[in-house]
Enzyme design. Structure first.
Site, short mmCIF file in Angstrom:
data_model
loop_
_atom_site.label_atom_id
_atom_site.label_comp_id
_atom_site.label_asym_id
_atom_site.label_seq_id
_atom_site.Cartn_x
_atom_site.Cartn_y
_atom_site.Cartn_z
N LYS A 22 0.83 -1.21 0.00
CA LYS A 22 0.00 0.00 0.00
C LYS A 22 0.87 1.26 0.00
O LYS A 22 0.65 2.18 -0.80
CB LYS A 22 -0.90 0.01 1.25
CG LYS A 22 -1.56 1.35 1.53
CD LYS A 22 -2.47 1.31 2.73
CE LYS A 22 -1.81 1.51 4.07
NZ LYS A 22 -1.40 2.88 4.41
N ASN A 23 1.86 1.29 0.90
CA ASN A 23 2.62 2.52 1.08
C ASN A 23 3.67 2.76 -0.01
O ASN A 23 4.33 3.79 -0.02
CB ASN A 23 3.27 2.56 2.47
CG ASN A 23 2.20 2.75 3.54
OD1 ASN A 23 1.06 3.11 3.24
ND2 ASN A 23 2.56 2.49 4.79
N ARG A 93 -4.54 10.52 4.51
CA ARG A 93 -3.47 11.52 4.65
C ARG A 93 -2.47 11.46 3.51
O ARG A 93 -1.84 12.46 3.18
CB ARG A 93 -2.76 11.33 5.98
CG ARG A 93 -3.68 11.36 7.16
CD ARG A 93 -2.91 11.23 8.42
NE ARG A 93 -2.03 12.37 8.61
CZ ARG A 93 -2.40 13.52 9.15
NH1 ARG A 93 -3.62 13.69 9.56
NH2 ARG A 93 -1.53 14.50 9.28
N CYS A 117 -5.23 13.23 13.35
CA CYS A 117 -5.15 11.81 12.99
C CYS A 117 -5.21 10.99 14.27
O CYS A 117 -4.75 11.43 15.32
CB CYS A 117 -3.84 11.55 12.26
SG CYS A 117 -3.56 9.82 11.86
N PRO A 123 2.03 16.36 11.50
CA PRO A 123 2.08 17.59 10.70
C PRO A 123 2.80 17.35 9.37
O PRO A 123 3.42 16.29 9.18
CB PRO A 123 2.88 18.56 11.57
CG PRO A 123 3.71 17.70 12.45
CD PRO A 123 2.95 16.40 12.64
N VAL A 124 2.75 18.32 8.45
CA VAL A 124 3.43 18.18 7.16
C VAL A 124 4.43 19.32 6.93
O VAL A 124 4.75 19.67 5.81
CB VAL A 124 2.43 18.08 5.97
CG1 VAL A 124 1.65 16.79 6.01
CG2 VAL A 124 1.49 19.28 5.94
N ASP A 125 4.93 19.87 8.06
CA ASP A 125 5.83 21.02 7.96
C ASP A 125 7.11 20.70 7.16
O ASP A 125 7.65 21.57 6.48
CB ASP A 125 6.20 21.51 9.37
CG ASP A 125 6.79 20.40 10.23
OD1 ASP A 125 6.11 19.38 10.44
OD2 ASP A 125 7.94 20.54 10.68
N1 EPU Z 1 6.45 14.45 10.95
C1 EPU Z 1 6.57 15.78 11.23
N2 EPU Z 1 6.55 16.68 10.19
C2 EPU Z 1 6.42 16.28 8.90
C3 EPU Z 1 6.30 14.91 8.62
C4 EPU Z 1 6.32 14.00 9.67
O1 EPU Z 1 6.69 16.18 12.39
O2 EPU Z 1 6.40 17.15 8.02
C5 EPU Z 1 6.50 13.46 12.05
C6 EPU Z 1 5.21 12.66 12.20
O3 EPU Z 1 4.24 13.33 12.96
C7 EPU Z 1 5.72 11.39 12.86
C8 EPU Z 1 7.12 11.22 12.25
O4 EPU Z 1 7.47 12.48 11.73
O5 EPU Z 1 5.83 11.60 14.24
C9 EPU Z 1 7.22 10.20 11.14
O6 EPU Z 1 6.14 10.37 10.24
P1 EPU Z 1 6.26 10.06 8.67
O7 EPU Z 1 6.14 11.34 7.94
O8 EPU Z 1 7.44 9.20 8.41
O9 EPU Z 1 4.94 9.21 8.46
P2 EPU Z 1 4.05 9.26 7.17
O10 EPU Z 1 4.94 9.46 6.00
O11 EPU Z 1 2.90 10.16 7.36
C10 EPU Z 1 4.27 6.72 6.56
C11 EPU Z 1 3.30 5.59 6.35
C12 EPU Z 1 2.73 5.17 7.70
C13 EPU Z 1 3.90 4.76 8.61
C14 EPU Z 1 4.91 5.90 8.74
C15 EPU Z 1 6.13 5.55 9.54
C16 EPU Z 1 2.50 6.02 4.13
C17 EPU Z 1 1.36 6.39 3.25
N3 EPU Z 1 2.25 6.01 5.45
O12 EPU Z 1 3.50 7.77 7.13
O13 EPU Z 1 1.88 4.08 7.47
O14 EPU Z 1 3.41 4.43 9.89
O15 EPU Z 1 5.33 6.31 7.42
O16 EPU Z 1 6.79 4.48 8.98
O17 EPU Z 1 3.56 5.71 3.64
C18 EPU Z 1 0.02 2.70 7.81
O18 EPU Z 1 0.28 2.19 6.71
O19 EPU Z 1 -0.85 2.23 8.59
C19 EPU Z 1 0.73 3.90 8.21
C20 EPU Z 1 0.32 4.70 9.19
#
Ligand code: EPU
Length: 383
Positions: A22-23, A93, A117, A123-125
Site C-alpha cells: 500500500k505505502n 493523509r 489523525c 504535521p506536514v511542515d
Molecule cells: N512528521 C513531522 N513533520 C512532517 C512529517 C512527519 O513532524 O512534516 C513526524 C510525524 O508526525 C511522525 C514522524 O514524523 O511523528 C514520522 O512520520 P512520517 O512522515 O514518516 O509518516 P508518514 O509518511 O505520514 C508513513 C506511512 C505510515 C507509517 C509511517 C512511519 C504512508 C502512506 N504512510 O506515514 O503508514 O506508519 O510512514 O513508517 O507511507 C500505515 O500504513 O498504517 C501507516 C500509518
C-alpha cells in the site's frame, strides 16, 4: 460499521499470497502526475486507500483505469484542476503526496491540510519546508495549502526528522526541478526505494535512495513506464506475527524477505522457526512464544506499523515485554482493547509493559487503526 467475528483457539495453517505494498503504491500512483505519458502499474493492492487515490487523481483530470486485477493504467495528459479537496484528504493523509508532483508539473497546487489523525498529530511542515527551499511559495488559506512556483529549483534540504511521505513528496517534486536536489536525513524505507525505482524507469535521475542522502538531478520531462509495485512488508509481517502468536505453520509467497530484517529477527527471538527463500517465507511456531521487547524506529529499525502486532504477541508470551513507540505519540490505543480480552498491560509513558497470560478471552473490541486491527483478529483466545 464493518465487523469481523473471530472464533479463536486453533493454530494457523496455510499459504497466503502477499499483496503489493500500500505505502509504495500510493506515492507511485502520484508519480503519474509528472508525465503526460501512461504509467502502467502491476501488483497494486485492492484497498480503499488505492481507490481513494484513484478518485483523487481522476478528479484532477488524470485518466485512471483498473485494467485487470492488480493492474492500474494512469495517464495525466493534462491536469485540469490541481486540487486535493478536504473531503478526500481527511479520509487519506497520503493524499498530501500530490503536492510535490502538482507543483513540479503545473507550477501550482491547492491541497487541503490533513488535520488531526488517530495515531498522532502528523504535521506536514517538513514537506512544506522542503518545497519552499526549492522556490515554492506556500500560503495557508481556508484550510488549504496554496502553493505556487514558476519552476522548482534544486536545493540542499536537511530534514529535521525522518519522514517517509515527506521524503517521497520532495523526491517527486525534485524529479522535474531545475538542477540538483540533495535530500539529507532522508527516509530509507523500502517504499522510498520503490518510488525511486519507478521514477528512474520514467527517466528521472536519482541516486542514493535507501540511504540517508538522496541526490536527484532534475530533468525537463518524464516518460511513461510499466512498473511492478513491491510486496507489502507489513502485511507479510502481520501474517508472520499472527502465526508466531497463535502457533501453526504458514507459508507466504510473493514477498520481499530482505525488507523485513528487524521483524524476522524479533520473531526468531520469540521462538518461531523461519525459513526464507527468494520470494517466500515459511514460519512454524509451537506453544507459547517467548516475550520480546521492541522499540520502533525509522527503517532499518523496527517498524511502527508492526508495533501493535508485537504487543498482541506479548499478551500471550512467556514473560514480560516492553513495547516502546517512538514515531507516533498516540499509537497505543490497541493496548486498551487488548486489556478487554484480558491482557496484562501497564502503560508507562510511551511504553507498554506487557506480561503474558495463559489465556485471553473473546470480547467485543474496536479496531483503533489499520495496523492495530489485524492482530486483535488473529489472536487466539486461550491455549
Ligand atoms: N512528521 C513531522 N513533520 C512532517 C512529517 C512527519 O513532524 O512534516 C513526524 C510525524 O508526525 C511522525 C514522524 O514524523 O511523528 C514520522 O512520520 P512520517 O512522515 O514518516 O509518516 P508518514 O509518511 O505520514 C508513513 C506511512 C505510515 C507509517 C509511517 C512511519 C504512508 C502512506 N504512510 O506515514 O503508514 O506508519 O510512514 O513508517 O507511507 C500505515 O500504513 O498504517 C501507516 C500509518
Amino acid at each position: 460499521m464493518d465487523k469481523l467475528r473471530i472464533t479463536g483457539g486453533r493454530p494457523l495453517e496455510g499459504e497466503v499470497r502477499i499483496s503489493g505494498a500500500k505505502n509504495a503504491a500510493l506515492p507511485i500512483m502520484c508519480a503519474a502526475l509528472l508525465s503526460a505519458e501512461p504509467l502502467r502499474l502491476s501488483n497494486v493492492p485492492r484497498l480503499m486507500d488505492v481507490a481513494t487515490m484513484a478518485k483523487l487523481l481522476g478528479q484532477m483530470g488524470v485518466e485512471v483505469r483498473r485494467d485487470s486485477p492488480g493492474e492500474i493504467f494512469l495517464q495525466a495528459k493534462s491536469i485540469a484542476d490541481p486540487t486535493a479537496p478536504y473531503e478526500l484528504v481527511k479520509t487519506m493523509r497520503a493524499s498530501v503526496l500530490v503536492l510535490g508532483p502538482l507543483l513540479a508539473r503545473c507550477g501550482q497546487a491547492r491541497v487541503s491540510l490533513p488535520g488531526g489523525c488517530a495515531i498522532g498529530a502528523r504535521p506536514v511542515d517538513q514537506h512544506v519546508k522542503g518545497l519552499q527551499a526549492m522556490g515554492a511559495t506556500i500560503a495557508l488559506e481556508h484550510g488549504y495549502m496554496t502553493a505556487r512556483a514558476e519552476r522548482l529549483r534544486g536545493a540542499r534540504i536537511v530534514m529535521d526528522l525522518v519522514t517517509v511521505t515527506g521524503t517521497e513528496n520532495l523526491m517527486l517534486a525534485a524529479a522535474l526541478a531545475e538542477g540538483t536536489t540533495m535530500l539529507e536525513n532522508a527516509a530509507r524505507e523500502p517504499e522510498v526505494v520503490d518510488l525511486a525505482r519507478c521514477l528512474t524507469a520514467m527517466g528521472a535521475k536519482i541516486e542514493g535512495a535507501g540511504s540517508g542522502t538522496i541526490r536527484i538531478d532534475g530533468v525537463r520531462s518524464l516518460s511513461g513506464a510499466a512498473f511492478r509495485v513491491m510486496p507489502d512488508r507489513i502485511e507479510t509481517g502481520t501474517f508472520l506475527a499472527a502465526a508466531a502468536t497463535a502457533g501453526g505453520k504458514v507459508r507466504l509467497t510473493a514477498v520481499a524477505p530482505d525488507s523485513l530484517d528487524a521483524t524476522l529477527e524479533k520473531l526468531r527471538e520469540a521462538g518461531a522457526s523461519i525459513k526464507t527463500g527468494k520470494d517466500e517465507i515459511a514460519i512454524e511456531a509451537a506453544g507459547r512464544p517467548a516475550a520480546v521487547s521492541v522499540r520502533t524506529a525509522p527503517y532499518p529499525g523496527f517498524p511502527t506499523d508492526m508495533q501493535a502486532q508485537f504487543m498482541a504477541l506479548a499478551t500471550v508470551a512467556r514473560g514480560t515485554a516492553v513495547i516502546t513507540e517512538t514515531i507516533f505519540e498516540n499509537r497505543m490505543m490497541h493496548a486498551l482493547e487488548l486489556q478487554r480480552l484480558g491482557a496484562n498491560i501497564t502503560m508507562q509513558g510511551t511504553s507498554a509493559v506487557v506480561t503474558g497470560v495463559d489465556r485471553l478471552q473473546g470480547a467485543k473490541v474496536m479496531a483503533t487503526d489499520l495496523r492495530a486491527s489485524g492482530p486483535t483478529c488473529a489472536l487466539r483466545p486461550g491455549w
